[in-house]
Design a protein around this motif. Structure first.
Motif, PDB file in Angstrom:
ATOM      1  N   VAL A 121      25.851  78.529 -39.823  1.00 10.84           N
ATOM      2  CA  VAL A 121      24.639  77.756 -40.039  1.00 10.84           C
ATOM      3  C   VAL A 121      24.383  76.901 -38.795  1.00 10.84           C
ATOM      4  N   SER A 138      19.957  82.102 -35.871  1.00  9.50           N
ATOM      5  CA  SER A 138      20.286  82.371 -37.272  1.00  9.50           C
ATOM      6  C   SER A 138      19.754  83.744 -37.670  1.00  9.50           C
ATOM      7  N   SER A 174      18.821  84.229 -40.694  1.00 10.82           N
ATOM      8  CA  SER A 174      17.874  83.917 -41.764  1.00 10.82           C
ATOM      9  C   SER A 174      16.833  82.930 -41.225  1.00 10.82           C
ATOM     10  N   VAL A 231      14.932  79.600 -40.628  1.00  6.10           N
ATOM     11  CA  VAL A 231      15.312  78.194 -40.739  1.00  6.10           C
ATOM     12  C   VAL A 231      14.021  77.386 -40.834  1.00  6.10           C
ATOM     13  N   GLN A 248      16.255  73.907 -44.408  1.00  5.61           N
ATOM     14  CA  GLN A 248      16.800  75.038 -45.138  1.00  5.61           C
ATOM     15  C   GLN A 248      17.445  76.001 -44.140  1.00  5.61           C
ATOM     16  N   ASN A 249      18.700  76.401 -44.421  1.00  3.53           N
ATOM     17  CA  ASN A 249      19.481  77.310 -43.565  1.00  3.53           C
ATOM     18  C   ASN A 249      19.802  76.684 -42.204  1.00  3.53           C
ATOM     19  N   GLY A 250      19.817  75.362 -42.146  1.00  4.88           N
ATOM     20  CA  GLY A 250      20.200  74.650 -40.945  1.00  4.88           C
ATOM     21  C   GLY A 250      20.615  73.233 -41.308  1.00  4.88           C
TER      22      GLY A 250
END
Length: 227
Positions: free
Chosen positions: A4, A34, A36, A38, A97-99
């Motif tokens: 992450v 990432s 995904s 972020v 989100q996602n970070g």
């Protein structure tokens, strides 16, 4: 297992333009790419610089696509010619989100580019024919030599010399307030006509109690006989 990324935001500086707007870019970085998306929210926040007068407020959602590591948030800085100290405002990041946010606030510094001019108030003498009957209005202009971002106040009041309040003119006492950006105020004095032949009559409009320097503390109102 995917790592992450950490999220940071910079603190930029920009020189204020005069008469035009320019843009300060906040840079948001991920410490690693990432796999995904972020996302995070952003919102400008006032410090010494104020939204609407110094910059244009902005907010929204910032999204890094997979593989992206750098994004910018442009904020418009409003240029003016007022002399002022450097000012700051911020961008607040939230809701990542996602970070992981490790620097959630970026601070922008607006550097003033206007040459310093010490604010001073001034006024000038006025003369006019007073007329034989009725009344007229004498107008004094009180001026400020530069625009400022805080209010300027000054007290004005008439004072007899050879002209007498109540006989030759109507006494006046008031406070003038220059709002930010204003550079001139007018003072209206009622003067009375007379059919009696006489030399010029004089009164003063005096300035006092100002929160800036006075270039002149009094101006003469000269009433001349005749129509």
């Amino acid at each position: 297992m995917a790592t992450v990324p950490y999220i940071t935001i910079n603190s930029p500086k920009i020189t204020e333009a005069t008469g035009t707007n320019n843009v300060v870019p906040f840079t948001v970085n991920l410490t690693s790419a990432s796999t995904s998306p972020v996302t995070m929210n952003y919102q400008t926040v006032n410090k010494t610089a104020l939204a609407g007068s110094d910059y244009i407020a902005t907010s929204g959602t910032l999204t890094f696509a997979p593989g992206e590591r750098v994004k910018t948030i442009p904020v418009t800085v409003i240029g003016d010619s007022a002399v002022e100290l450097s000012e700051v405002f911020g961008i607040q990041l939230s809701g990542a989100q996602n970070g992981v946010l490790i620097g959630s606030v970026g601070i922008a510094t607006i550097l003033d580019n206007d040459a310093w001019v010490a604010p001073k108030l001034n006024t000038g003498d006025v003369q006019m024919m007073r007329g034989f009957t009725g009344s007229k209005t004498m107008v004094f202009n009180v001026s400020l030599n530069t625009t400022v971002k805080t209010s300027v106040t000054v007290d004005v009041a008439t004072s007899n010399v050879t002209a007498l309040a109540g006989k030759d003119y109507a006494a006046l006492s008031q406070r003038l307030t220059f709002l930010p950006g204003e550079t001139i105020k007018q003072v209206f004095i009622t003067i009375y006509g007379t059919e009696t032949v006489s030399a010029d009559k004089i009164f003063y409009l005096k300035l006092s109690g100002a929160n800036v320097e006075l270039a002149r503390t009094a101006a003469a109102g000269v009433l001349k006989y005749g129509a």
